[in-house]
Design an enzyme around this catalytic site. Structure first.
Site, PDB file in Angstrom:
ATOM      1  N   TRP A 127     -11.399  -5.110  -2.649  1.00  0.00           N
ATOM      2  CA  TRP A 127      -9.774  -4.794  -2.579  1.00  0.00           C
ATOM      3  C   TRP A 127      -9.025  -4.779  -4.072  1.00  0.00           C
ATOM      4  O   TRP A 127      -7.991  -4.088  -4.013  1.00  0.00           O
ATOM      5  CB  TRP A 127      -9.468  -6.046  -1.553  1.00  0.00           C
ATOM      6  CG  TRP A 127      -7.868  -6.003  -1.506  1.00  0.00           C
ATOM      7  CD1 TRP A 127      -7.279  -5.269  -0.547  1.00  0.00           C
ATOM      8  CD2 TRP A 127      -6.755  -6.854  -2.115  1.00  0.00           C
ATOM      9  NE1 TRP A 127      -5.862  -5.409  -0.529  1.00  0.00           N
ATOM     10  CE2 TRP A 127      -5.840  -6.367  -1.466  1.00  0.00           C
ATOM     11  CE3 TRP A 127      -6.741  -7.638  -3.190  1.00  0.00           C
ATOM     12  CZ2 TRP A 127      -4.272  -7.031  -1.849  1.00  0.00           C
ATOM     13  CZ3 TRP A 127      -5.517  -8.411  -3.503  1.00  0.00           C
ATOM     14  CH2 TRP A 127      -4.420  -7.801  -3.065  1.00  0.00           C
TER      15      TRP A 127
ATOM     16  N   HIS B 295     -12.469  -4.509  10.218  1.00  0.00           N
ATOM     17  CA  HIS B 295     -11.192  -4.362   9.371  1.00  0.00           C
ATOM     18  C   HIS B 295     -10.463  -3.029   9.445  1.00  0.00           C
ATOM     19  O   HIS B 295      -9.213  -3.049   9.540  1.00  0.00           O
ATOM     20  CB  HIS B 295     -11.384  -4.876   7.904  1.00  0.00           C
ATOM     21  CG  HIS B 295      -9.876  -5.321   7.297  1.00  0.00           C
ATOM     22  ND1 HIS B 295      -9.474  -6.491   7.844  1.00  0.00           N
ATOM     23  CD2 HIS B 295      -9.340  -4.968   6.369  1.00  0.00           C
ATOM     24  CE1 HIS B 295      -8.113  -6.809   7.273  1.00  0.00           C
ATOM     25  NE2 HIS B 295      -8.114  -5.629   6.244  1.00  0.00           N
TER      26      HIS B 295
ATOM     27  N   TYR C 193       0.753  -1.101   0.117  1.00  0.00           N
ATOM     28  CA  TYR C 193      -0.016   0.019   0.149  1.00  0.00           C
ATOM     29  C   TYR C 193       1.072   1.267  -0.201  1.00  0.00           C
ATOM     30  O   TYR C 193       0.366   2.393  -0.021  1.00  0.00           O
ATOM     31  CB  TYR C 193      -0.914   0.103   1.252  1.00  0.00           C
ATOM     32  CG  TYR C 193      -1.855  -1.276   1.218  1.00  0.00           C
ATOM     33  CD1 TYR C 193      -2.439  -1.570   0.308  1.00  0.00           C
ATOM     34  CD2 TYR C 193      -1.651  -2.063   2.469  1.00  0.00           C
ATOM     35  CE1 TYR C 193      -3.397  -2.710   0.295  1.00  0.00           C
ATOM     36  CE2 TYR C 193      -2.453  -3.259   2.353  1.00  0.00           C
ATOM     37  CZ  TYR C 193      -3.436  -3.495   1.557  1.00  0.00           C
ATOM     38  OH  TYR C 193      -4.104  -4.679   1.229  1.00  0.00           O
TER      39      TYR C 193
ATOM     40  N   ASP D 276     -14.335  -8.395  11.951  1.00  0.00           N
ATOM     41  CA  ASP D 276     -13.295  -8.362  11.086  1.00  0.00           C
ATOM     42  C   ASP D 276     -13.649  -9.614  10.100  1.00  0.00           C
ATOM     43  O   ASP D 276     -14.057 -10.676  10.481  1.00  0.00           O
ATOM     44  CB  ASP D 276     -11.960  -8.526  11.563  1.00  0.00           C
ATOM     45  CG  ASP D 276     -10.802  -8.597  10.524  1.00  0.00           C
ATOM     46  OD1 ASP D 276     -10.798  -7.577   9.482  1.00  0.00           O
ATOM     47  OD2 ASP D 276      -9.927  -9.387  10.724  1.00  0.00           O
TER      48      ASP D 276
ATOM     49  N   SER E 272      -3.587  -7.203   7.980  1.00  0.00           N
ATOM     50  CA  SER E 272      -4.256  -7.595   6.800  1.00  0.00           C
ATOM     51  C   SER E 272      -3.076  -7.913   5.986  1.00  0.00           C
ATOM     52  O   SER E 272      -2.307  -9.099   6.218  1.00  0.00           O
ATOM     53  CB  SER E 272      -4.876  -6.396   6.290  1.00  0.00           C
ATOM     54  OG  SER E 272      -5.706  -6.754   5.209  1.00  0.00           O
ATOM     55  N   TYR E 273      -2.855  -7.547   4.631  1.00  0.00           N
ATOM     56  CA  TYR E 273      -2.029  -8.008   3.809  1.00  0.00           C
ATOM     57  C   TYR E 273      -0.432  -7.984   4.338  1.00  0.00           C
ATOM     58  O   TYR E 273       0.536  -8.812   4.224  1.00  0.00           O
ATOM     59  CB  TYR E 273      -1.752  -7.285   2.357  1.00  0.00           C
ATOM     60  CG  TYR E 273      -1.050  -8.003   1.367  1.00  0.00           C
ATOM     61  CD1 TYR E 273      -1.773  -8.800   0.462  1.00  0.00           C
ATOM     62  CD2 TYR E 273       0.110  -8.044   1.153  1.00  0.00           C
ATOM     63  CE1 TYR E 273      -1.438  -9.524  -0.507  1.00  0.00           C
ATOM     64  CE2 TYR E 273       0.955  -8.651   0.209  1.00  0.00           C
ATOM     65  CZ  TYR E 273       0.176  -9.641  -0.796  1.00  0.00           C
ATOM     66  OH  TYR E 273       0.617 -10.270  -1.684  1.00  0.00           O
TER      67      TYR E 273
END
Length: 578
Positions: free
Chosen positions: A162, A289, A40, A254, A114-115
């Site tokens: 996403w 999330h 990101y 989440d 997350s990622y």
């Protein structure tokens, strides 16, 4: 606090691709080092304000070097971005580079949400010499979350939103490099601003703007079963190879809630060393999330619900002090599990998950065949029904039950995440509602919730959904947890098997995890239907390849839920009595 920053160091991977890397180096070196890899943009200012990430400056002040790196094919790094695929090798190569730096003492950990959690598990799965990790709101099994689900339906809102966001970021990057398409950027920006038409498109796999950017889009959708392709990517399938302690952080609302809890439980039992098994820790708050404040329009969980009040930065420091600096007393006074119990809205420390004193209590479905809508005659009771009955509804994929809050990733006006009032869905005749009598005593439900349905369909394949709701005295029906099963996967996520139309079968739904005290004056409600859209994709009821089917191929299904002595349909609640 004094430190130096090295910006945009280009670190070469084994295939020659270079990844842009920043390092915050404390004044006293060599130092233990914490790695964060992300797609990101390492310069994203929001990272400093995200409630589930520790404060980078506090980590440096505590004596850690902190390294941020743009993943392959994102922002200032070279190569092409393909989700999950290159992360094991790239993480391993980056850690090998870190060990060679004069300011790194060789003790390496990692953190991120997350990622940023995907990449931590990827490095661990490849055997990188990491001593501890702190993955937040993330997954060890990409099939069950985020791409599909524990029941085999696609997690459509998450996947579509996403992927569109990442396509927009990539198009911006290409424009910066002089090769992007401004018209495509406008199209993708429009999709982000008004996602509903694109979420509703049939066939769902046809997302032309996304396909122009990501050649891997169709590849991911071409594996709807949890086949060897997904099994090969899963870390949890190889839990015995994991040899690092992990601080798992999750939220009840989440998208990764179930996997966060399951990763803790499985690794505590199966990780490859005693140290790794004993070093698993779990924190779950009333968060989704992106929102970790505990404040939602239909439900507020109090001041201590905000992640900021829980000193997550301090908890990260103590965790890494224990495992990267061998400070054996660093975690003294804190239990391995810390959960926020909704209803009473309090934090509580526990010794294990699921809680050792859990009783799994069946709540049986009752009705005289008119459980449709909250105004129907559906009841929940711990007494098994004496009479057999069936509740029927027409499921039309062109008229799906709308998602109202719950576990969706990106907030939007139509699909805001979290504990949203479900009453608008409960007026529909394709939603069966089974409700308990008004409670006279508090009832705590903490753990894994499941639903066993005896059901039939007129179609060769369909979905069944379940949702647990807390009905307040003022009528609000607040979302707690949910799940779905695609009937073709009722026996195995890897090997689909069609239904015999009209023939009853047993369906076991995983309704994920929660912790809630149903207070006196409240009621427990179960909603059963066949769609929860766009959280999950719609079943076209044909038994075919859902991702590729246009609207005119979709067909309606008459779906029935049976209950009685021969068909003990039941909601199974993890009850805690203390």
């Amino acid at each position: 606090m004094t430190f130096t920053v090295e910006k945009d160091v280009m670190v070469a991977m084994r295939d020659g691709v270079e990844l842009a890397t920043d390092a915050w180096i404390p004044s006293v070196t060599p130092a233990p080092t914490l790695l964060v890899r992300l797609p990101y943009g390492k310069d994203l200012p929001q990272l400093l304000a995200y409630g589930l990430m520790p404060n980078i400056f506090a980590l440096v002040e505590a004596g850690y070097a902190v390294v941020y790196q743009d993943c392959r094919g994102t922002f200032r790094s070279g190569g092409e971005f393909v989700p999950m695929l290159n992360e094991p090798a790239d993480g391993t190569d980056t850690i090998a580079w870190l060990v060679r730096q004069p300011w790194c003492d060789g003790n390496i950990g990692s953190y991120g949400a997350s990622y940023l959690g995907f990449v931590q598990w990827a490095s661990v799965s490849a055997g990188a010499p990491v001593k501890a990790i702190a993955p937040a709101v993330t997954t060890t099994d990409y099939y069950t979350a985020p791409w599909y689900s524990e029941g085999g339906a696609a997690s459509w809102h998450t996947v579509q939103s996403w992927t569109t966001q990442m396509a927009m970021i990539e198009t911006l990057r290409q424009l910066g490099l002089g090769s992007g398409d401004p018209q495509l950027l406008g199209e993708l920006t429009g999709m982000m601003a008004d996602p509903q038409p694109h979420l509703e498109a049939m066939p769902p796999s046809r997302q032309p703007a996304v396909e122009k950017v990501w050649p891997w889009w169709s590849e991911l959708l071409s594996h709807p079963a949890r086949d060897t392709w997904w099994q090969g990517l899963s870390v949890l399938d190889r839990a015995e190879q994991v040899t690092v302690p992990a601080l798992h952080i999750g939220g009840w609302f989440d998208i990764f809630a179930a996997n966060t809890a399951r990763s803790f439980t499985e690794l505590r039992a199966r990780a490859g060393t005693a140290e790794a098994r004993e070093g698993q820790r779990l924190i779950i708050g009333p968060w989704d999330h992106l929102n970790s404040t505990g404040i939602y329009p239909d439900r507020r969980f109090g001041l201590t619900a905000d992640a900021i009040t829980q000193d997550l930065t301090g908890q990260h420091v103590r965790f890494f002090d224990r495992w990267l600096r061998d400070r054996r007393g660093a975690l003294d006074g804190s239990a391995p599990v810390k959960i926020f119990v909704m209803g009473i809205d309090q934090w509580r420390q526990e010794q294990d998950w699921p809680l050792p004193d859990t009783r799994y209590v069946p709540y049986y479905l009752h009705s005289s065949g008119r459980a449709n809508t909250a105004a129907g005659d559906g009841e929940l009771s711990t007494e098994a029904p004496a009479q057999t009955a069936a509740d029927a509804f027409l499921y039309d994929p062109r008229r799906p039950v709308p998602t109202l809050g719950g576990r969706v990733m990106l907030p939007s006006t139509a699909n805001a995440a979290g504990p949203v009032d479900q009453r608008p869905a409960e007026t529909r005749d394709d939603v069966l509602c089974f409700t308990s009598p008004v409670l006279t005593e508090p009832l705590e439900v903490t753990g894994h919730v499941s639903l066993t349905l005896y059901a039939s369909s007129s179609a060769p394949d369909t979905n069944f959904t379940g949702k647990l709701v807390d009905v307040f005295p003022d009528g609000r029906a607040i979302f707690l947890t949910d799940g779905i099963i695609r009937a073709r996967y009722r026996k195995s996520l890897a090997e689909p098997e069609p239904l015999t139309p009209g023939e009853p079968c047993q369906l076991d739904l995983d309704l994920s995890v929660t912790s809630n005290v149903f207070l006196p004056g409240h009621r427990i409600r179960l909603e059963v239907s066949s769609s929860n859209f766009p959280r999950f994709d719609r079943n076209t009821n044909t038994g075919g390849i859902i991702a590729d089917e246009p609207a005119d191929q979709a067909t309606t299904a008459v779906n029935r839920v049976l209950h009685g002595p021969s068909y003990p349909s039941q909601l199974i609640l993890p009850v805690i009595s203390r």
